[in-house]
Design an enzyme around this catalytic site. Structure first.
Site: not given
Length: 679
Positions: A175-176, A264
C-alpha cells in the site's frame, strides 16, 4: 476504468494545483476572520473608551492585522517547506520518533521488514528506500514520505511488525509503495508544509495565552490599570488567535480529507494488484479494527506529539477524537475492507492463520546474513577473494522477446505479483557475499567502486591509482577483489544489486559521503569510453544518493510539450542507438524510435557528439517533462533498443536504468519472457 502510472502521476500533479487553490481560499478566509475580529475588538474599545480611539475608524490597524496574519502564514509555510526539502522523507520519519533500521541489521523484526521492502523495491524498479521503525508506537500503522522515489522512506510502527503476519505486513508495505509510485507521497509532504502556516496561528495564540494568563500587574497603583489593560488586550489577541487556529485546523482537516480519502482506495487496489493477495491487506485492516472493541481507529492511533501534521500520510487513521473524527483523512475501515473483499461478512474476527501467535519471533523466521559483519571491518576483507560465483545460470546469455520487453515498458509504475516473485528470485540469485557487502555501510562503498572499474587493464590501473589517493587502503583492496567477480555478474542482477546498496550508502556520515563522492567522480573521469551501461548505473547511484546528503530541488514539471526538448531527445536516442550497433544500424534504430515522437524536431547525431556529459544534461532536462510525455519517451527508447530485432539482457537493464533516471520506475523483465538465444 483502469488508470496507468502516467495518468495517476498526471492526476497527482493536477491535485497539487487544486491544493494550492484550496490553500489560497483558506488563507483568504483566515485573513478575513482575523481582520473581522480585529474590527469587532476595535469597535468595542472605541465604544468603551472613545478618547482612546477617536473618529474616524482606524482601518489602517485592521489592515496591519490582516497583513501580519498573511505574513505569519507565509513564513510558517515557507520555513516548514524548506525544512522538509532539506530533510526529505527522513525528516518526516524522524519527526515522528522513527529510528533508522540499518540494512545490515540482524534483529528478527527489523530483518523481516527490510526483506519485504527489498523485494518490493526491486520488483518496482526503484532503489530500496530507507526504513524507519517507530519503536514507541504499539498500534498498527505505516507511512511513506518524500518528494520522489529518490528520497522516499518507509516508516512502520513496532505494533505493525509484531502484530501482523508476513502476508499482512506485505499488504501494508505494498500500500505504501503505491503511494510512492502514484505521486501521492510528494503531494502529502507538500501538504504538511503548506498547512503548517495555517496551523501556526493557533500555536502562537496558545503560547501567548499560557504566558499571559497568569501575568501579574505591577505593584504601584499608577501601573495597575495600564498593566492590567495590556494583559487583557494580549489575552484577547491570544483567544482570537486560538479561535482562528481552530478555524485553520478545521480547514486543514477538510483539505486533507479532500486530498487523501479517495487515494487510499486507489492505494489499496494497487496493493492487491501488486501482491495478488487480498486477504493479506484485508487481514491487516481487520486486525486494526479488532484491537480495540467499539473504537476501530484506535488500533492504528499514533501517539507521538507531532502525529497530527502527518495524519494524511498514514496507512490507517492515525488521529482520533475531535475534528479528526468528523473530517477523517481515511475512509472507514469497513468500507476499505469491503472494497477489497466484496464477500466480507462484516466480522472483524481473524482466521487462525491470520493471527501472529508469536510476536517475539525467532531469527529463523526471516533469514539473516551473519557474514555481513565480516565485511564491515578491514579484518574480514581478505576472506572475500575467490568466494564469489558471479554467474546467474537462469538464461544469463539469452535474448528477450521484443513483445515481452514492450509489456514490461507498459508496466512502468505498475508491478505485479509475478514481478515480486521474480524479484525474490533475483535477490536469491545474487551471490550472498555481494548481498552481505551491499548491506554493510562500511563496505558498500567498495562494491560501488568495483561496479565502475573498467575491464581494460590500463584504465583499471589508473582507476586504482586515483582511489589510492582518496579512499581508505582497505576499501581499495576490497574494490580490487570485487571487480573481477562483478564483471562476470549477469547483467540482470546488476541493477537489483544497485537497488540493494543505496540504503547502506545512505547510512554514511557527511564526511564519508564527501570522500565517497570525490572517489566516485574520479573513477568515472578515468574511463573516457562510451560504456553507457556502467555510466547509467553510476548515475542511478549518484542521483538516488545525492538527495540524502545535499539539498536537491524537488521534482518540477517544466515542459508540457516535446517541441522544446528536441535537442535533448536527439541526444538521448542517438546515444542509445549507438550502443551495440554499427553506424548504419544505429541510424536506422534512431529513425524507428523517432516515429514515436513526431511532434519533436529530432536530428541524428554522430557518436562524437554523444558524450556522457551531453547525455547527463539531456536526461536532467527530460526528467522535467510532464508525465504523459515521459510515457512517449520511454516507448521511443524501447523501440530504439528493439530496432535490430533482438534485445540482450544488458540492453533491457539499460532501458530500465534510463527509465529510472526519468523517474519512471520500470519493473524487471520476467524470466518467462526469454525466447531464443542471442544471435
Amino acid at each position: 476504468m483502469t488508470t496507468t502510472f502516467f495518468q495517476r502521476q498526471e492526476h497527482a500533479r493536477t491535485r497539487t494545483v487544486w491544493l494550492v487553490i484550496l490553500f489560497v481560499i483558506a488563507v483568504i478566509g483566515i485573513v478575513a476572520t482575523t481582520t473581522g475580529l480585529a474590527s469587532v475588538v476595535l469597535e468595542f474599545q472605541r465604544e468603551s473608551n472613545p478618547e482612546e480611539i477617536p473618529e474616524p475608524f482606524p482601518w489602517e490597524i485592521v489592515a496591519c492585522v490582516g497583513a501580519g496574519t498573511l505574513l505569519v502564514i507565509a513564513l510558517g509555510s515557507v520555513v516548514k517547506i524548506l525544512m522538509l526539502r532539506a530533510g526529505g522523507g527522513s525528516s518526516v520519519a524522524e519527526g515522528l520518533g522513527g529510528k533508522r533500521i540499518f540494512p545490515d541489521s540482524n534483529d528478527a523484526d527489523e530483518r523481516r521488514v527490510l526483506n519485504i521492502v527489498e523485494e518490493m523495491a526491486i520488483a518496482s524498479g526503484i532503489p530500496v528506500p530507507p526504513v524507519f521503525l517507530l519503536s514507541e508506537e504499539n498500534n498498527i500503522n505505516a507511512f511513506a514520505a518524500g518528494y520522489s522515489p529518490k528520497d522516499a522512506v518507509i516508516g512502520v510502527t513496532r505494533g505493525a511488525v509484531r502484530s501482523l503476519t508476513r502476508d499482512q505486513l506485505q499488504g501494508v508495505i505494498a500500500h505504501e509503495f503505491s503511494h510512492i509510485l502514484n505521486g501521492d507521497m510528494r503531494l502529502g509532504i507538500r501538504l504538511i508544509g503548506i498547512l503548517n502556516g495555517i496551523l501556526l496561528l493557533g500555536l502562537i495564540g496558545r503560547a501567548l495565552f499560557r504566558i499571559f494568563a497568569y501575568a501579574r500587574p505591577g505593584r504601584s497603583s499608577s501601573s495597575d490599570k495600564n498593566s492590567g489593560g495590556v494583559v487583557v488586550a494580549i489575552l484577547a489577541v491570544a483567544v482570537a488567535l486560538i479561535i482562528v487556529g481552530a478555524v485553520g485546523a478545521l480547514i486543514g482537516n477538510l483539505i486533507k480529507a479532500a486530498v487523501s480519502r479517495q487515494r487510499e482506495f486507489l492505494a489499496d487496489a494497487s496493493a492487491v494488484q501488486f501482491t495478488r493477495n487480498p486477504k493479506g491487506l484485508s487481514g491487516a485492516l481487520r486486525r486494526i479494527a479488532s484491537l480495540v472493541s467499539g473504537s476501530p481507529t484506535a488500533g492504528s492511533q499514533i501517539e507521538h506529539a507531532s502525529a497530527a501534521e502527518a495524519s494524511h500520510l498514514y496507512f490507517a487513521q492515525g488521529i482520533t477524537g475531535g475534528f479528526a473524527s468528523l473530517f477523517s483523512t481515511h475512509p472507514p475501515l469497513p468500507d476499505r475492507i469491503r472494497a477489497i473483499d466484496p464477500q466480507w461478512d462484516g466480522s472483524f474476527g481473524l482466521a487462525p492463520d491470520e493471527v501472529n501467535k508469536d510476536p517475539h519471533r525467532s531469527a529463523a523466521v526471516e533469514p539473516t546474513r551473519s557474514a555481513a559483519q565480516s565485511y564491515s571491518s578491514p579484518a574480514g576483507m581478505s576472506a572475500f577473494a575467490g568466494s564469489v560465483d558471479g554467474n546467474f545460470h537462469a538464461g544469463g546469455h539469452d535474448s528477450i522477446a521484443i513483445s515481452d520487453l514492450h509489456e514490461s515498458v507498459e508496466k512502468v509504475g505498475e508491478p505485479t505479483r509475478e514481478h515480486q516473485q521474480y524479484a525474490r528470485e533475483l535477490n536469491a540469485a545474487i551471490p550472498s557475499a555481494f548481498v552481505d557487502i551491499a548491506r554493510s555501510p562500511y563496505a558498500a562503498r567498495a562494491l560501488v567502486f568495483a561496479l565502475l572499474m573498467d575491464r581494460d587493464s590500463a584504465v583499471f590501473a589508473a582507476q586504482v591509482q586515483s582511489l589510492q589517493g582518496t579512499a581508505e587502503p582497505h576499501l581499495v583492496e576490497l574494490t580490487q577483489q570485487l571487480a573481477g567477480p562483478l564483471a562476470q555478474l549477469d547483467a540482470r542482477l546488476r541493477l537489483p544489486l544497485v537497488d540493494l546498496v543505496i540504503p547502506a550508502l545512505c547510512a554514511m556520515s557527511a564526511s564519508q559521503y564527501h570522500a565517497f563522492e570525490k572517489s566516485f567522480r574520479l573513477l568515472i573521469a578515468a574511463d573516457q569510453k562510451l560504456d553507457l551501461f556502467e555510466w547509467t548505473l553510476s548515475q542511478v547511484i549518484a542521483r538516488h544518493l545525492r538527495c540524502h546528503y545535499q539539498q536537491v530541488p524537488s521534482p518540477r514539471t517544466l515542459y508540457y510539450g516535446l517541441q522544446r526538448v528536441g535537442p535533448q531527445l536527439s541526444t538521448l536516442l542517438s546515444t542509445l542507438a549507438h550502443v551495440g550497433h554499427s553506424e548504419h544500424q544505429s541510424q536506422q534504430a534512431f529513425e524507428v524510435a523517432s516515429t514515436q515522437l513526431k511532434e519533436a524536431q529530432l536530428d541524428w547525431l554522430p557518436i562524437q557528439e554523444c558524450t556522457l556529459q551531453n547525455l547527463d544534461a539531456a536526461l536532467t532536462a527530460l526528467a522535467a517533462v510532464a508525465p504523459k510525455l515521459k510515457q512517449k519517451i520511454i516507448l521511443a527508447c524501447s523501440e530504439c533498443v528493439c530496432a535490430d530485432g533482438h534485445v540482450r539482457p544488458a540492453e533491457a537493464e539499460l532501458l530500465r536504468g534510463i527509465a529510472d533516471l526519468l523517474d519512471c520506475p520500470m519493473p524487471p523483465v520476467l524470466p518467462g519472457q526469454k525466447v531464443r538465444a542471442a544471435i
